[in-house]
Design a protein around this motif. Structure first.
Motif, PDB file in Angstrom:
ATOM      1  N   GLU A   1      23.715  54.939  41.033  1.00  0.00           N
ATOM      2  CA  GLU A   1      24.004  53.539  41.572  1.00  0.00           C
ATOM      3  C   GLU A   1      25.217  53.238  40.764  1.00  0.00           C
ATOM      4  O   GLU A   1      25.151  52.912  39.514  1.00  0.00           O
ATOM      5  N   LEU A   2      26.179  52.317  41.052  1.00  0.00           N
ATOM      6  CA  LEU A   2      27.409  52.147  40.569  1.00  0.00           C
ATOM      7  C   LEU A   2      27.014  50.557  40.175  1.00  0.00           C
ATOM      8  O   LEU A   2      26.244  49.814  40.480  1.00  0.00           O
ATOM      9  N   PRO A   3      27.524  50.125  39.015  1.00  0.00           N
ATOM     10  CA  PRO A   3      27.251  48.820  38.400  1.00  0.00           C
ATOM     11  C   PRO A   3      28.101  47.723  39.229  1.00  0.00           C
ATOM     12  O   PRO A   3      28.823  48.191  40.070  1.00  0.00           O
ATOM     13  N   GLU A   4      27.461  46.746  38.878  1.00  0.00           N
ATOM     14  CA  GLU A   4      28.178  45.585  39.581  1.00  0.00           C
ATOM     15  C   GLU A   4      29.754  45.354  39.149  1.00  0.00           C
ATOM     16  O   GLU A   4      30.047  45.851  38.073  1.00  0.00           O
ATOM     17  N   MET A   5      30.560  45.281  40.214  1.00  0.00           N
ATOM     18  CA  MET A   5      32.031  44.968  39.935  1.00  0.00           C
ATOM     19  C   MET A   5      32.654  43.864  40.325  1.00  0.00           C
ATOM     20  O   MET A   5      32.194  43.323  41.650  1.00  0.00           O
ATOM     21  N   PHE A   6      33.628  43.264  39.577  1.00  0.00           N
ATOM     22  CA  PHE A   6      34.187  42.137  39.972  1.00  0.00           C
ATOM     23  C   PHE A   6      35.684  42.110  39.786  1.00  0.00           C
ATOM     24  O   PHE A   6      36.180  42.968  39.003  1.00  0.00           O
ATOM     25  N   LYS A   7      36.395  41.676  40.778  1.00  0.00           N
ATOM     26  CA  LYS A   7      37.910  41.614  40.838  1.00  0.00           C
ATOM     27  C   LYS A   7      38.481  40.502  40.452  1.00  0.00           C
ATOM     28  O   LYS A   7      38.113  39.467  41.070  1.00  0.00           O
ATOM     29  N   THR A   8      39.412  40.248  39.555  1.00  0.00           N
ATOM     30  CA  THR A   8      39.922  39.220  38.917  1.00  0.00           C
ATOM     31  C   THR A   8      41.477  38.896  38.616  1.00  0.00           C
ATOM     32  O   THR A   8      42.030  40.195  38.744  1.00  0.00           O
ATOM     33  N   SER A   9      41.847  37.805  38.699  1.00  0.00           N
ATOM     34  CA  SER A   9      43.383  37.466  38.255  1.00  0.00           C
ATOM     35  C   SER A   9      43.249  36.310  37.428  1.00  0.00           C
ATOM     36  O   SER A   9      42.749  35.241  37.883  1.00  0.00           O
ATOM     37  N   SER A  10      43.376  36.350  36.026  1.00  0.00           N
ATOM     38  CA  SER A  10      43.408  34.952  35.470  1.00  0.00           C
ATOM     39  C   SER A  10      44.381  34.056  35.877  1.00  0.00           C
ATOM     40  O   SER A  10      44.178  32.899  35.898  1.00  0.00           O
ATOM     41  N   GLU A  11      45.691  34.601  36.338  1.00  0.00           N
ATOM     42  CA  GLU A  11      46.925  33.826  36.731  1.00  0.00           C
ATOM     43  C   GLU A  11      46.338  33.068  38.128  1.00  0.00           C
ATOM     44  O   GLU A  11      46.526  31.778  37.975  1.00  0.00           O
ATOM     45  N   LYS A  12      45.619  33.435  38.818  1.00  0.00           N
ATOM     46  CA  LYS A  12      45.077  32.838  40.293  1.00  0.00           C
ATOM     47  C   LYS A  12      43.744  32.374  40.186  1.00  0.00           C
ATOM     48  O   LYS A  12      43.214  32.080  41.363  1.00  0.00           O
ATOM     49  N   LYS A  13      43.075  32.707  39.051  1.00  0.00           N
ATOM     50  CA  LYS A  13      41.564  32.244  39.194  1.00  0.00           C
ATOM     51  C   LYS A  13      40.779  32.949  39.968  1.00  0.00           C
ATOM     52  O   LYS A  13      39.802  32.450  40.366  1.00  0.00           O
ATOM     53  N   ILE A  14      41.185  34.323  40.345  1.00  0.00           N
ATOM     54  CA  ILE A  14      40.413  35.008  41.215  1.00  0.00           C
ATOM     55  C   ILE A  14      39.377  35.562  40.426  1.00  0.00           C
ATOM     56  O   ILE A  14      39.296  36.090  39.461  1.00  0.00           O
ATOM     57  N   GLY A  15      37.921  35.509  40.927  1.00  0.00           N
ATOM     58  CA  GLY A  15      36.882  36.143  40.430  1.00  0.00           C
ATOM     59  C   GLY A  15      36.024  35.076  39.416  1.00  0.00           C
ATOM     60  O   GLY A  15      34.922  35.290  38.932  1.00  0.00           O
ATOM     61  N   GLN A  16      36.481  34.150  39.160  1.00  0.00           N
ATOM     62  CA  GLN A  16      35.892  33.043  38.200  1.00  0.00           C
ATOM     63  C   GLN A  16      34.467  32.537  38.821  1.00  0.00           C
ATOM     64  O   GLN A  16      33.594  32.772  38.185  1.00  0.00           O
ATOM     65  N   GLU A  17      34.698  32.047  40.009  1.00  0.00           N
ATOM     66  CA  GLU A  17      33.419  31.722  40.754  1.00  0.00           C
ATOM     67  C   GLU A  17      32.009  32.895  40.705  1.00  0.00           C
ATOM     68  O   GLU A  17      31.113  32.786  40.432  1.00  0.00           O
ATOM     69  N   GLU A  18      32.614  34.090  41.146  1.00  0.00           N
ATOM     70  CA  GLU A  18      31.663  35.197  41.083  1.00  0.00           C
ATOM     71  C   GLU A  18      30.856  35.432  39.664  1.00  0.00           C
ATOM     72  O   GLU A  18      29.986  35.700  39.699  1.00  0.00           O
ATOM     73  N   ILE A  19      31.969  35.597  38.608  1.00  0.00           N
ATOM     74  CA  ILE A  19      31.572  35.999  37.620  1.00  0.00           C
ATOM     75  C   ILE A  19      30.664  35.129  36.899  1.00  0.00           C
ATOM     76  O   ILE A  19      29.532  35.268  36.348  1.00  0.00           O
ATOM     77  N   LEU A  20      30.651  33.615  36.904  1.00  0.00           N
ATOM     78  CA  LEU A  20      30.148  32.497  36.558  1.00  0.00           C
ATOM     79  C   LEU A  20      28.733  32.492  37.304  1.00  0.00           C
ATOM     80  O   LEU A  20      27.675  32.060  36.648  1.00  0.00           O
ATOM     81  N   SER A  21      28.684  32.763  38.591  1.00  0.00           N
ATOM     82  CA  SER A  21      27.668  32.732  39.452  1.00  0.00           C
ATOM     83  C   SER A  21      26.633  33.789  39.045  1.00  0.00           C
ATOM     84  O   SER A  21      25.422  33.469  38.980  1.00  0.00           O
ATOM     85  N   PHE A  22      27.130  34.947  38.441  1.00  0.00           N
ATOM     86  CA  PHE A  22      26.329  36.174  38.325  1.00  0.00           C
ATOM     87  C   PHE A  22      25.696  35.467  36.817  1.00  0.00           C
ATOM     88  O   PHE A  22      24.457  35.803  36.867  1.00  0.00           O
ATOM     89  N   ILE A  23      26.528  35.033  36.021  1.00  0.00           N
ATOM     90  CA  ILE A  23      25.916  34.560  34.699  1.00  0.00           C
ATOM     91  C   ILE A  23      24.570  33.602  35.172  1.00  0.00           C
ATOM     92  O   ILE A  23      23.549  33.533  34.516  1.00  0.00           O
ATOM     93  N   GLU A  24      25.055  32.726  35.677  1.00  0.00           N
ATOM     94  CA  GLU A  24      24.143  31.541  36.184  1.00  0.00           C
ATOM     95  C   GLU A  24      22.866  32.019  36.761  1.00  0.00           C
ATOM     96  O   GLU A  24      21.707  31.740  36.455  1.00  0.00           O
ATOM     97  N   ASP A  25      23.033  33.049  37.523  1.00  0.00           N
ATOM     98  CA  ASP A  25      21.848  33.692  38.456  1.00  0.00           C
ATOM     99  C   ASP A  25      20.881  34.359  37.342  1.00  0.00           C
ATOM    100  O   ASP A  25      19.773  34.383  37.290  1.00  0.00           O
ATOM    101  N   THR A  26      21.832  35.062  36.413  1.00  0.00           N
ATOM    102  CA  THR A  26      20.837  35.901  35.417  1.00  0.00           C
ATOM    103  C   THR A  26      20.227  34.879  34.383  1.00  0.00           C
ATOM    104  O   THR A  26      19.009  35.298  33.935  1.00  0.00           O
TER     105      THR A  26
END
Length: 207
Positions: free
Chosen positions: A169-194
């Motif tokens: 089974e593959l781990p959770e994967m996130f796609k991000t760009s610090s410049e464009k703030k891609i992935g910010q919401e997804e990662i923070l939601s993952f932390i919040e849900d955990t």
């Protein structure tokens, strides 16, 4: 999740010197120059929280940040920096290993992968070691803005294929760009849900 406070707590050379492990902790690690500091600054909306540098291997200590007075974000030294001395690399490796294996409140380790590259053996070895040690982790692909969509899709597919050689089974994967703030919401939601899961199941650390 909204970040309303992000405070630097301390830098530690040894795991034993880290802050008391009484809050959920999420650590970030990756090869040198993978964009870790930029990602941390993007996630927290606090430019300069984690020090960025054009010099690979700048982070040489375990850096703790307290987020929303509720959980720790931890910036770990990068691995695989060729220009570091052999003794320094061995010291970093021991520090990282001790932290990952002994930090009781480590809830998840985010392993950063540079989107621009095909699977690299050093990353695969580290990921497989985490699996052997049963350390919970997720993958974050960084620098999405530095690569074409076609090239990223190809690299991502190759990583998935490589991981499936050893993982059912593959781990959770996130796609991000610090410049464009891609992935910010997804990662923070993952932390919040955990964090909500931990609270709901009354899982506390050192309290």
């Amino acid at each position: 999740m909204t970040i309303y406070s992000a405070e630097f707590i301390k830098s530690s050379k040894f795991m034993e010197d880290c802050p008391e492990g009484n809050k959920p902790e999420y650590a970030f690690i990756g090869r040198s120059n993978v964009g870790k500091s930029s990602l941390i600054n993007m996630l927290t909306n606090k430019k300069g929280l984690a020090k960025t540098s054009s010099t690979p291997g700048k982070t040489q200590l375990i850096n703790h940040f307290l987020i929303n007075d509720n959980w720790y974000l931890t910036d770990l030294p990068g691995y695989g920096y060729a220009k570091a001395s052999k003794s320094s690399r061995a010291e970093f490796s021991k520090m990282i290993e001790n932290y990952i294996l002994s930090r009781k409140n480590l809830v998840n380790l985010f392993v950063l992968i540079d989107s621009r590259h095909l699977p690299m053996q050093i990353d695969l070895n580290f990921i497989n070691w985490l699996g052997e040690e049963e350390i919970p982790f997720s993958l974050i692909f960084t620098k999405l803005d530095k690569v074409s969509q076609k090239e990223f899709s190809f690299n991502f597919k190759k990583y998935s294929q490589k991981l499936r050689e050893t993982w059912d089974e593959l781990p959770e994967m996130f796609k991000t760009s610090s410049e464009k703030k891609i992935g910010q919401e997804e990662i923070l939601s993952f932390i919040e849900d955990t964090n909500k899961y931990l609270a709901r199941n009354k899982i506390y650390f050192g309290e």
